[in-house]
Design an enzyme around this catalytic site. Structure first.
Site, short mmCIF file in Angstrom:
data_model
loop_
_atom_site.label_atom_id
_atom_site.label_comp_id
_atom_site.label_asym_id
_atom_site.label_seq_id
_atom_site.Cartn_x
_atom_site.Cartn_y
_atom_site.Cartn_z
N GLN A 1 0.82 -1.44 -0.09
CA GLN A 1 -0.10 0.04 -0.03
C GLN A 1 0.91 1.28 -0.06
O GLN A 1 0.31 2.32 -0.20
CB GLN A 1 -0.85 0.15 1.32
CG GLN A 1 -2.05 -1.22 1.65
CD GLN A 1 -2.45 -1.29 2.84
OE1 GLN A 1 -3.56 -0.46 3.07
NE2 GLN A 1 -1.96 -2.07 3.49
N ASN A 2 2.14 1.02 0.34
CA ASN A 2 3.01 2.21 0.27
C ASN A 2 3.37 2.87 -0.93
O ASN A 2 3.64 2.10 -2.11
CB ASN A 2 4.53 1.76 0.87
CG ASN A 2 4.05 0.99 2.41
OD1 ASN A 2 3.02 1.38 3.08
ND2 ASN A 2 5.00 0.46 2.84
N HIS B 1 -1.64 1.60 -4.20
CA HIS B 1 -1.82 3.13 -3.94
C HIS B 1 -1.05 3.84 -4.77
O HIS B 1 -1.07 5.18 -4.66
CB HIS B 1 -1.89 3.43 -2.53
CG HIS B 1 -3.00 2.73 -1.76
ND1 HIS B 1 -3.03 2.63 -0.30
CD2 HIS B 1 -4.18 2.09 -2.00
CE1 HIS B 1 -4.00 1.87 0.13
NE2 HIS B 1 -4.70 1.45 -0.90
N GLY C 1 2.70 -4.45 9.08
CA GLY C 1 2.83 -3.19 9.22
C GLY C 1 1.67 -2.49 8.67
O GLY C 1 2.07 -1.23 8.09
N ALA D 1 8.86 -4.71 12.50
CA ALA D 1 9.22 -5.34 11.21
C ALA D 1 10.73 -5.55 10.84
O ALA D 1 11.13 -6.71 10.57
CB ALA D 1 8.52 -4.71 10.11
C1 BJW Z 1 4.79 -1.29 12.64
C2 BJW Z 1 5.96 -0.56 12.96
C3 BJW Z 1 7.05 -1.33 12.83
C4 BJW Z 1 4.28 0.75 12.85
N1 BJW Z 1 6.85 -2.77 12.66
N2 BJW Z 1 4.63 -2.56 12.50
C5 BJW Z 1 -15.88 0.10 3.07
C6 BJW Z 1 -16.40 0.85 4.36
C7 BJW Z 1 -16.19 1.98 4.69
C8 BJW Z 1 -15.28 2.76 3.77
C9 BJW Z 1 -14.62 2.26 2.83
C10 BJW Z 1 -15.26 1.06 2.36
N3 BJW Z 1 -14.46 0.85 1.18
C11 BJW Z 1 -13.87 1.88 0.76
C12 BJW Z 1 -14.14 2.95 1.77
C13 BJW Z 1 -13.55 4.09 1.48
C14 BJW Z 1 -12.10 4.10 1.79
C15 BJW Z 1 -11.79 3.55 3.05
O1 BJW Z 1 -11.41 2.32 3.31
N4 BJW Z 1 -12.00 4.20 4.31
C16 BJW Z 1 -11.65 3.69 5.52
C17 BJW Z 1 -10.71 4.60 6.38
C18 BJW Z 1 -12.89 3.51 6.53
N5 BJW Z 1 -11.25 3.54 0.84
C19 BJW Z 1 -11.07 4.22 -0.18
O2 BJW Z 1 -11.69 5.19 -0.55
C20 BJW Z 1 -10.27 3.55 -1.61
N6 BJW Z 1 -11.05 3.50 -2.52
C21 BJW Z 1 -11.98 2.69 -2.79
O3 BJW Z 1 -12.46 1.64 -2.03
O4 BJW Z 1 -13.07 2.79 -3.91
C22 BJW Z 1 -14.13 2.31 -4.05
C23 BJW Z 1 -15.10 3.36 -3.26
C24 BJW Z 1 -14.94 4.67 -3.46
C25 BJW Z 1 -15.85 5.36 -2.18
C26 BJW Z 1 -16.63 5.07 -1.34
C27 BJW Z 1 -16.50 3.53 -1.43
C28 BJW Z 1 -15.62 2.68 -2.19
C29 BJW Z 1 -9.18 4.21 -1.70
C30 BJW Z 1 -8.08 4.30 -0.44
C31 BJW Z 1 -6.90 5.00 -0.80
C32 BJW Z 1 -5.98 5.13 0.42
N7 BJW Z 1 -4.94 6.37 0.30
C33 BJW Z 1 -4.02 6.43 1.09
C34 BJW Z 1 -3.31 7.93 0.83
C35 BJW Z 1 -2.16 7.27 -0.46
C36 BJW Z 1 -1.54 8.48 -0.84
C37 BJW Z 1 -0.90 9.43 0.01
O5 BJW Z 1 0.02 8.61 1.01
O6 BJW Z 1 -0.92 10.52 0.06
O7 BJW Z 1 -3.18 5.35 1.40
S1 BJW Z 1 -4.53 6.53 2.78
C38 BJW Z 1 -3.15 5.89 3.74
O8 BJW Z 1 -3.86 4.45 4.29
C39 BJW Z 1 -2.54 5.14 2.56
C40 BJW Z 1 -2.01 3.86 2.91
O9 BJW Z 1 -1.52 3.14 2.04
C41 BJW Z 1 -3.32 3.58 3.72
C42 BJW Z 1 -3.33 2.39 4.77
O10 BJW Z 1 -2.47 2.73 5.76
P1 BJW Z 1 -1.54 1.64 6.39
O11 BJW Z 1 -0.34 1.23 5.65
O12 BJW Z 1 -2.12 0.49 7.14
O13 BJW Z 1 -0.70 2.65 7.69
P2 BJW Z 1 -1.07 3.01 9.05
O14 BJW Z 1 -0.38 4.32 9.51
O15 BJW Z 1 -2.79 3.10 9.11
O16 BJW Z 1 -0.74 1.86 10.06
C43 BJW Z 1 0.48 1.40 10.33
C44 BJW Z 1 0.65 0.17 10.93
O17 BJW Z 1 1.95 -0.38 11.21
C45 BJW Z 1 0.09 0.19 12.38
O18 BJW Z 1 -0.83 -0.96 12.63
C46 BJW Z 1 1.36 0.21 13.40
O19 BJW Z 1 1.05 -0.30 14.61
C47 BJW Z 1 2.19 -0.60 12.29
N8 BJW Z 1 3.44 -0.26 12.76
N9 BJW Z 1 5.47 0.50 13.13
C48 BJW Z 1 5.53 -3.36 12.48
N10 BJW Z 1 8.29 -0.78 13.04
#
Ligand code: BJW
Ligand code: ZN
Length: 244
Positions: free
Chosen positions: A102-103, A120, A188, A232
């Site tokens: 996702q990064n 992403h 992660g 990680a």
């Molecule tokens: C460690 C560590 C170490 C720390 N060792 N571990 C169903 C229900 C409700 C809402 C939706 C749904 N389906 C879709 C949606 C809408 C939305 C969504 O999911 N919202 C939720 C928040 C509820 N999804 C979308 O809009 C997606 N599109 C889509 O589904 O289209 C169809 C649709 C549209 C509209 C409505 C419905 C459907 C698109 C999602 C795009 C995400 N974009 C981002 C930004 C990218 C650009 C940028 O960076 O500027 O992507 S958001 C951000 O979150 C980024 C990441 O890739 C993504 C995931 O985050 P990630 O990687 O999980 O990071 P963190 O910080 O959350 O977690 C880090 C983890 O690491 C933690 O658990 C720590 O504990 C751990 N950690 N250090 C090991 N050293």
């Protein structure tokens, strides 16, 4: 983390024929990349809805570009850590292997990973809002509102914002890899953002063994077969690199 769990997962890895790894921001945290939702998470300082949505870009492209230029400057000097490197090393030793990330930071590629699906997008790629072309551009001195030399329209970061569809071909490739896998590692990620958050459950439904590596439990942990808690950068090399 208990040693028996690590040993068990190591032997699962040896037996596995088709491995899929899904990574999130946590794998890059030890390289210095801010995660999104942790204590020092990016979204604590900035409102995602103001900066990472198509509406925000339409309203104020200059502000959104300022945010991305700042993040590109932050990322430019950062290097892959032992977890990225262990995955790149593993790829060289596995026949059927897919890395889904996702990064957008490009650190897996910098580590040497090649069979990679960037769900992403990539912050070092730009997409033209007019003609749609995508181009790699690593300049840190982009103009405030960069425009396409072919059609004159604005460039945007080639990343997936909230409310946008993922590229259907990219998503289809991720689903195909997950559906074929017999073992999936999820490293992660907070498991909050769809559709990536559902890939582990899909693998499980298709009969794969699913393991999570994270600092803490996530909303998905209980659906998986095994969870290793820790960094990680420590756990991934211990798990993946051949025993010395
Ligand atoms: C460690 C560590 C170490 C720390 N060792 N571990 C169903 C229900 C409700 C809402 C939706 C749904 N389906 C879709 C949606 C809408 C939305 C969504 O999911 N919202 C939720 C928040 C509820 N999804 C979308 O809009 C997606 N599109 C889509 O589904 O289209 C169809 C649709 C549209 C509209 C409505 C419905 C459907 C698109 C999602 C795009 C995400 N974009 C981002 C930004 C990218 C650009 C940028 O960076 O500027 O992507 S958001 C951000 O979150 C980024 C990441 O890739 C993504 C995931 O985050 P990630 O990687 O999980 O990071 P963190 O910080 O959350 O977690 C880090 C983890 O690491 C933690 O658990 C720590 O504990 C751990 N950690 N250090 C090991 N050293
Ligand atoms: Zn153009």
């Amino acid at each position: 983390m208990s040693d028996p769990d690590l040993q068990m997962l190591r032997s699962r890895l040896q037996q596995s024929q088709d491995l899929v790894v899904l990574t999130g921001a946590g794998i890059s945290a030890e390289s210095g990349v801010p995660t999104f939702r942790g204590q020092d998470g990016l979204w604590r300082q900035y409102r995602a809805v103001d900066l990472a949505t198509p509406e925000a870009f339409q309203r104020d492209p200059g502000l959104v570009w300022e945010f991305y230029r700042w993040r590109r400057r932050l990322l430019a000097p950062l290097r892959p850590n032992p977890a990225h490197l262990a995955l790149a090393n593993l790829e060289e030793r596995r026949h059927r292997f897919t890395l889904i990330t996702q990064n957008i930071d490009g650190l897996h590629t910098l580590a040497g990973s090649r069979r990679i699906i960037e769900l992403h997008g990539n912050i070092w790629h730009l997409r033209c809002t007019g003609c749609g072309q995508v181009r790699e551009d690593r300049r840190l001195d982009l103009p405030p509102l960069p425009t396409c030399d072919a059609c004159g329209a604005l460039w945007r970061p080639h990343v997936v914002w909230f409310g946008e569809m993922l590229d259907p071909a990219v998503l289809a490739a991720a689903y195909a890899a997950v559906e074929a896998s017999d073992l999936m590692l999820i490293i992660g990620t907070s498991g909050l953002v769809q559709p990536a958050a559902s890939l582990g459950r899909l693998a499980k439904q298709r009969g794969a063994f699913v393991a999570e590596i994270n600092l803490e439990p996530t909303p998905q942990t209980d659906f998986y077969d095994l969870a290793l808690q820790g960094k990680a950068g420590d756990l991934v090399p211990q798990l993946l690199l051949p025993a010395r």
